[in-house]
Design a protein around this motif. Sequence first.
Motif, short mmCIF file in Angstrom:
data_model
loop_
_atom_site.label_atom_id
_atom_site.label_comp_id
_atom_site.label_asym_id
_atom_site.label_seq_id
_atom_site.Cartn_x
_atom_site.Cartn_y
_atom_site.Cartn_z
N ILE A 14 0.85 -1.19 0.00
CA ILE A 14 0.00 0.00 0.00
C ILE A 14 0.88 1.24 0.00
N GLY A 15 0.79 2.01 -1.08
CA GLY A 15 1.56 3.25 -1.17
C GLY A 15 2.63 3.17 -2.23
N GLY A 16 2.51 4.00 -3.25
CA GLY A 16 3.47 4.01 -4.35
C GLY A 16 4.44 5.16 -4.25
N VAL A 18 8.59 6.04 -2.91
CA VAL A 18 9.85 5.35 -3.20
C VAL A 18 9.97 4.04 -2.43
N ILE A 19 9.47 4.01 -1.20
CA ILE A 19 9.61 2.79 -0.40
C ILE A 19 8.70 1.68 -0.93
N GLY A 20 7.42 2.01 -1.16
CA GLY A 20 6.49 1.00 -1.65
C GLY A 20 6.87 0.50 -3.04
N LEU A 37 -1.02 -0.75 -4.40
CA LEU A 37 -2.19 0.14 -4.37
C LEU A 37 -1.73 1.55 -4.06
N GLU A 38 -2.08 2.50 -4.92
CA GLU A 38 -1.72 3.90 -4.69
C GLU A 38 -2.99 4.73 -4.84
N GLN A 39 -3.27 5.54 -3.84
CA GLN A 39 -4.52 6.30 -3.84
C GLN A 39 -4.46 7.52 -4.77
N ASP A 40 -3.25 7.99 -5.06
CA ASP A 40 -3.10 9.19 -5.88
C ASP A 40 -2.28 8.79 -7.12
N GLY A 45 3.44 11.55 -2.80
CA GLY A 45 3.54 11.86 -1.37
C GLY A 45 4.85 12.57 -1.06
N SER A 46 5.49 12.17 0.02
CA SER A 46 6.77 12.80 0.40
C SER A 46 7.81 12.68 -0.71
N THR A 47 7.71 11.58 -1.48
CA THR A 47 8.75 11.30 -2.47
C THR A 47 8.96 12.45 -3.45
N CYS A 48 7.89 13.10 -3.89
CA CYS A 48 8.08 14.18 -4.87
C CYS A 48 8.59 15.46 -4.21
N ALA A 50 11.16 15.41 -1.89
CA ALA A 50 12.54 15.22 -1.43
C ALA A 50 13.49 16.14 -2.18
N ALA A 51 14.46 16.68 -1.45
CA ALA A 51 15.39 17.65 -2.03
C ALA A 51 16.47 16.98 -2.88
N GLY A 52 16.57 15.65 -2.79
CA GLY A 52 17.55 14.95 -3.61
C GLY A 52 18.88 14.68 -2.92
N GLY A 53 18.96 14.97 -1.64
CA GLY A 53 20.19 14.67 -0.90
C GLY A 53 20.26 13.18 -0.58
N VAL A 54 21.40 12.56 -0.84
CA VAL A 54 21.57 11.15 -0.49
C VAL A 54 22.82 11.02 0.37
C1 LIG Z 1 10.42 18.71 2.04
C2 LIG Z 1 11.07 17.33 2.11
C3 LIG Z 1 12.39 17.19 1.71
C4 LIG Z 1 13.02 15.94 1.79
N1 LIG Z 1 14.32 15.79 1.35
C5 LIG Z 1 14.91 14.58 1.38
C6 LIG Z 1 16.24 14.40 0.87
O1 LIG Z 1 16.89 15.34 0.40
N2 LIG Z 1 16.78 13.16 0.93
C7 LIG Z 1 16.09 12.08 1.43
O2 LIG Z 1 16.64 10.96 1.45
N3 LIG Z 1 14.83 12.21 1.90
C8 LIG Z 1 14.24 13.42 1.88
N4 LIG Z 1 12.95 13.56 2.36
C9 LIG Z 1 12.30 12.36 2.90
C10 LIG Z 1 11.77 11.48 1.78
O3 LIG Z 1 11.07 12.26 0.83
C11 LIG Z 1 10.85 10.42 2.40
O4 LIG Z 1 11.54 9.73 3.44
C12 LIG Z 1 10.40 9.39 1.37
O5 LIG Z 1 9.91 9.99 0.19
C13 LIG Z 1 9.33 8.52 2.00
O6 LIG Z 1 8.89 7.62 1.02
P1 LIG Z 1 7.65 6.73 1.30
O7 LIG Z 1 7.47 5.84 0.08
O8 LIG Z 1 7.80 6.07 2.63
O9 LIG Z 1 6.43 7.74 1.49
P2 LIG Z 1 5.60 8.59 0.40
O10 LIG Z 1 6.44 9.06 -0.75
O11 LIG Z 1 4.85 9.63 1.17
O12 LIG Z 1 4.60 7.53 -0.21
C14 LIG Z 1 3.47 7.07 0.47
C15 LIG Z 1 2.41 6.85 -0.59
O13 LIG Z 1 1.33 6.14 0.01
C16 LIG Z 1 0.14 6.61 -0.55
N5 LIG Z 1 -0.92 6.23 0.39
C17 LIG Z 1 -1.06 6.62 1.67
N6 LIG Z 1 -2.12 6.03 2.24
C18 LIG Z 1 -2.67 5.23 1.27
C19 LIG Z 1 -3.79 4.35 1.24
N7 LIG Z 1 -4.56 4.17 2.33
N8 LIG Z 1 -4.04 3.68 0.08
C20 LIG Z 1 -3.26 3.86 -1.00
N9 LIG Z 1 -2.16 4.67 -1.04
C21 LIG Z 1 -1.91 5.34 0.10
C22 LIG Z 1 0.36 8.10 -0.71
O14 LIG Z 1 -0.49 8.65 -1.69
C23 LIG Z 1 1.83 8.15 -1.14
O15 LIG Z 1 2.00 8.16 -2.54
C24 LIG Z 1 12.30 14.80 2.28
C25 LIG Z 1 10.96 14.94 2.66
C26 LIG Z 1 10.34 16.19 2.58
C27 LIG Z 1 8.88 16.31 2.96
#
Ligand SMILES: Cc1cc2nc3c(=O)[nH]c(=O)nc-3n(C[C@H](O)[C@H](O)[C@H](O)COP(=O)(O)OP(=O)(O)OC[C@H]3O[C@@H](n4cnc5c(N)ncnc54)[C@H](O)[C@@H]3O)c2cc1C
Length: 138
Positions: A14-16, A18-20, A37-40, A45-48, A50-54
């Motif tokens: 659940i969630g598309g 970077v992690i999912g 499954l991705e709702q959007d 989510g947070s992935t778009c 991210a500032a791109g720092g690794v």
């Molecule tokens: C401003 C900002 C800057 C950042 N800069 C960095 C950086 O430079 N370097 C770095 O390593 N990290 C950075 N991060 C952190 C990084 O972006 C996150 O740790 C990472 O994107 C998390 O990925 P994720 O897949 O766990 O979550 P998300 O990308 O949030 O994905 C979760 C997905 O789940 C979906 N979802 C949620 N609930 C449901 C549901 N019930 N059913 C279906 N889909 C659902 C959402 O729509 C979303 O697409 C930054 C974050 C922010 C906010």
Amino acid sequence: MTKEVPDRADVVVIGGGVIGLSAAYHLACAGSDVVLLEQDTFGSGSTCKAAGGVRAQFSDEVNVRLAQRSLEVFGRFEELYGQAIDLHRVGYLFLLDDAQDVADFERAVALQNSLGVPTRMIDPGEAGRLSPLISTEG
Ligand SMILES: Cc1cc2nc3c(=O)[nH]c(=O)nc-3n(C[C@H](O)[C@H](O)[C@H](O)COP(=O)(O)OP(=O)(O)OC[C@H]3O[C@@H](n4cnc5c(N)ncnc54)[C@H](O)[C@@H]3O)c2cc1C
């Protein structure tokens, strides 16, 4: 990618973000029948945001090891996936002005070094030489 949700799967992610997406990709490569499954939209989510720092400077072993594996993949991303990611290995500099933070970072650096990450503590003078735009006052 499909809009019709199958009625069964080995694994449902659940969630598309970077992690999912990464979990689903690697499970599929390992032979699992995966539904994601991705709702959007992917990456919305947070992935778009991210500032791109690794980096691999984390304070716990799991995150350091995960980051090391990620950095290996980022270094070969175009070769593996056919997509350039404009990776620049310029280092990652944290500026600290609090004694507790310094102590915490010293512990983290010792852990990172023990896992093969070449991090180090530096003084304000060296920080200023490495990154001339920063202020080292305070
Ligand atoms: C401003 C900002 C800057 C950042 N800069 C960095 C950086 O430079 N370097 C770095 O390593 N990290 C950075 N991060 C952190 C990084 O972006 C996150 O740790 C990472 O994107 C998390 O990925 P994720 O897949 O766990 O979550 P998300 O990308 O949030 O994905 C979760 C997905 O789940 C979906 N979802 C949620 N609930 C449901 C549901 N019930 N059913 C279906 N889909 C659902 C959402 O729509 C979303 O697409 C930054 C974050 C922010 C906010």
